[in-house]
Design an enzyme around this catalytic site. Structure first.
Site, PDB file in Angstrom:
ATOM      1  N   ASP A   1      20.513  -2.831 -19.414  1.00 61.19           N
ATOM      2  CA  ASP A   1      20.372  -1.414 -19.105  1.00 61.19           C
ATOM      3  C   ASP A   1      21.756  -0.775 -19.031  1.00 61.19           C
ATOM      4  O   ASP A   1      22.651  -1.304 -18.378  1.00 61.19           O
ATOM      5  CB  ASP A   1      19.650  -1.220 -17.775  1.00 61.19           C
ATOM      6  CG  ASP A   1      19.249   0.224 -17.588  1.00 61.19           C
ATOM      7  OD1 ASP A   1      18.461   0.728 -18.402  1.00 61.19           O
ATOM      8  OD2 ASP A   1      19.733   0.869 -16.641  1.00 61.19           O
TER       9      ASP A   1
HETATM   10  C1  LIG Z   1      27.227   5.651 -23.842  1.00 61.59           C
HETATM   11  C2  LIG Z   1      26.401   5.140 -25.003  1.00 61.59           C
HETATM   12  C3  LIG Z   1      25.087   4.716 -24.834  1.00 61.59           C
HETATM   13  N1  LIG Z   1      24.357   4.269 -25.891  1.00 61.59           N
HETATM   14  C4  LIG Z   1      22.956   3.817 -25.753  1.00 61.59           C
HETATM   15  C5  LIG Z   1      22.804   2.322 -25.472  1.00 61.59           C
HETATM   16  C6  LIG Z   1      21.382   2.224 -24.948  1.00 61.59           C
HETATM   17  O1  LIG Z   1      20.500   1.942 -26.049  1.00 61.59           O
HETATM   18  C7  LIG Z   1      21.104   3.633 -24.411  1.00 61.59           C
HETATM   19  C8  LIG Z   1      20.828   3.606 -22.919  1.00 61.59           C
HETATM   20  O2  LIG Z   1      19.484   3.345 -22.710  1.00 61.59           O
HETATM   21  P1  LIG Z   1      18.889   2.015 -22.087  1.00 61.59           P
HETATM   22  O3  LIG Z   1      17.818   2.440 -21.148  1.00 61.59           O
HETATM   23  O4  LIG Z   1      19.980   1.126 -21.543  1.00 61.59           O
HETATM   24  O5  LIG Z   1      18.269   1.253 -23.329  1.00 61.59           O
HETATM   25  P2  LIG Z   1      17.142   1.699 -24.344  1.00 61.59           P
HETATM   26  O6  LIG Z   1      16.083   2.520 -23.654  1.00 61.59           O
HETATM   27  O7  LIG Z   1      17.822   2.297 -25.551  1.00 61.59           O
HETATM   28  O8  LIG Z   1      16.520   0.298 -24.793  1.00 61.59           O
HETATM   29  P3  LIG Z   1      15.682  -0.781 -23.919  1.00 61.59           P
HETATM   30  O9  LIG Z   1      15.461  -0.222 -22.524  1.00 61.59           O
HETATM   31  O10 LIG Z   1      14.395  -0.978 -24.653  1.00 61.59           O
HETATM   32  O11 LIG Z   1      16.549  -2.014 -23.924  1.00 61.59           O
HETATM   33  O12 LIG Z   1      22.284   4.413 -24.665  1.00 61.59           O
HETATM   34  C9  LIG Z   1      24.927   4.222 -27.170  1.00 61.59           C
HETATM   35  O13 LIG Z   1      24.251   3.831 -28.131  1.00 61.59           O
HETATM   36  N2  LIG Z   1      26.224   4.623 -27.350  1.00 61.59           N
HETATM   37  C10 LIG Z   1      27.003   5.089 -26.330  1.00 61.59           C
HETATM   38  O14 LIG Z   1      28.182   5.440 -26.564  1.00 61.59           O
END
Ligand SMILES: Cc1cn([C@H]2C[C@H](O)[C@@H](COP(=O)(O)OP(=O)(O)OP(=O)(O)O)O2)c(=O)[nH]c1=O
EC number: 3.6.1.9
Length: 192
Positions: free
Chosen positions: A69
């Site tokens: 997360d």
């Molecule tokens: C800050 C930042 C976040 N993110 C993304 C990563 C995570 O996928 C998302 C945060 O949400 P999460 O809730 O961590 O993950 P998710 O809902 O995408 O997937 P799952 O719960 O099924 O594992 O933000 C980027 O892709 N690039 C960035 O620079």
């Protein structure tokens, strides 16, 4: 150790595991996320990572299951994914010209053992104009990302520098994950 099971719908987490050659299968997790912070941001991401790994539909399997997360923390604010464009705009205004933390909690469930840890990266943002923010929002890129930006996409233009792991910002600190998996498999070997 064989394949790991990735309890995540995030395309970024898959790409990162692929990039470093960790074999994996994707499994669904029924865990409902919250951004209600009852403890510290670190406690929140670690608890959610554990929730995702534990709610994955893989009972009885012998492979490690990974849940993760990612949130953005700025002062006492925790930013998850924006609810709508207005919310994304507010997040980007808040982060403009400032330094924030991106924190990813990771849980590796392996048999009866639960290994939970986190990684924190400091991200320094340039000052963003209203036009920068509006143009970025129209790309749609912010909407599924914590803090409303993607460092791996056009959001890279907002980042002056980072302190710490890049892959952590993208959603999974693969260098830490790979080391933890190696330690876990070595410990398991010793106990057999
Ligand atoms: C800050 C930042 C976040 N993110 C993304 C990563 C995570 O996928 C998302 C945060 O949400 P999460 O809730 O961590 O993950 P998710 O809902 O995408 O997937 P799952 O719960 O099924 O594992 O933000 C980027 O892709 N690039 C960035 O620079």
């Amino acid at each position: 150790m064989g394949k790991v099971w990735l309890a995540s719908s995030s395309p970024r987490r898959r790409e990162l595991l692929e990039q470093v050659g960790i074999p994996f299968e994707v499994v669904t997790s029924t865990y409902e996320e919250t951004n209600q912070c009852y403890g510290s941001p670190v406690e929140l991401v670690e608890r959610q990572a554990e929730g995702k790994a534990m709610a994955a539909s893989v009972d009885g399997i012998l492979q490690p299951v990974i849940g993760a997360d990612t949130i953005v923390a700025y002062g006492n604010r925790v930013l998850g994914k924006p609810e709508d464009e207005e919310n994304a705009r507010r997040m980007l205004h808040l982060l403009s010209g400032k330094v924030h933390s991106v924190i990813t909690g990771v849980c590796i469930r392996y048999g009866q053992c639960i290994h939970t840890f986190h990684c924190e990266t400091k991200v320094h943002f340039y000052i963003l104009s209203d036009d920068d923010i509006d143009a970025y929002i129209t790309t749609g890129e912010p909407m599924d990302k914590a803090g409303a930006y993607g460092i791996q996409g056009k959001g890279a233009l907002f980042v002056e520098r980072i302190e710490g792991s890049y892959t952590n910002v993208v959603g999974l600190p693969v260098e830490m994950v790979a080391r933890k998996l190696r330690n876990i498999s070595e410990d398991k070997g010793m106990n057999e």
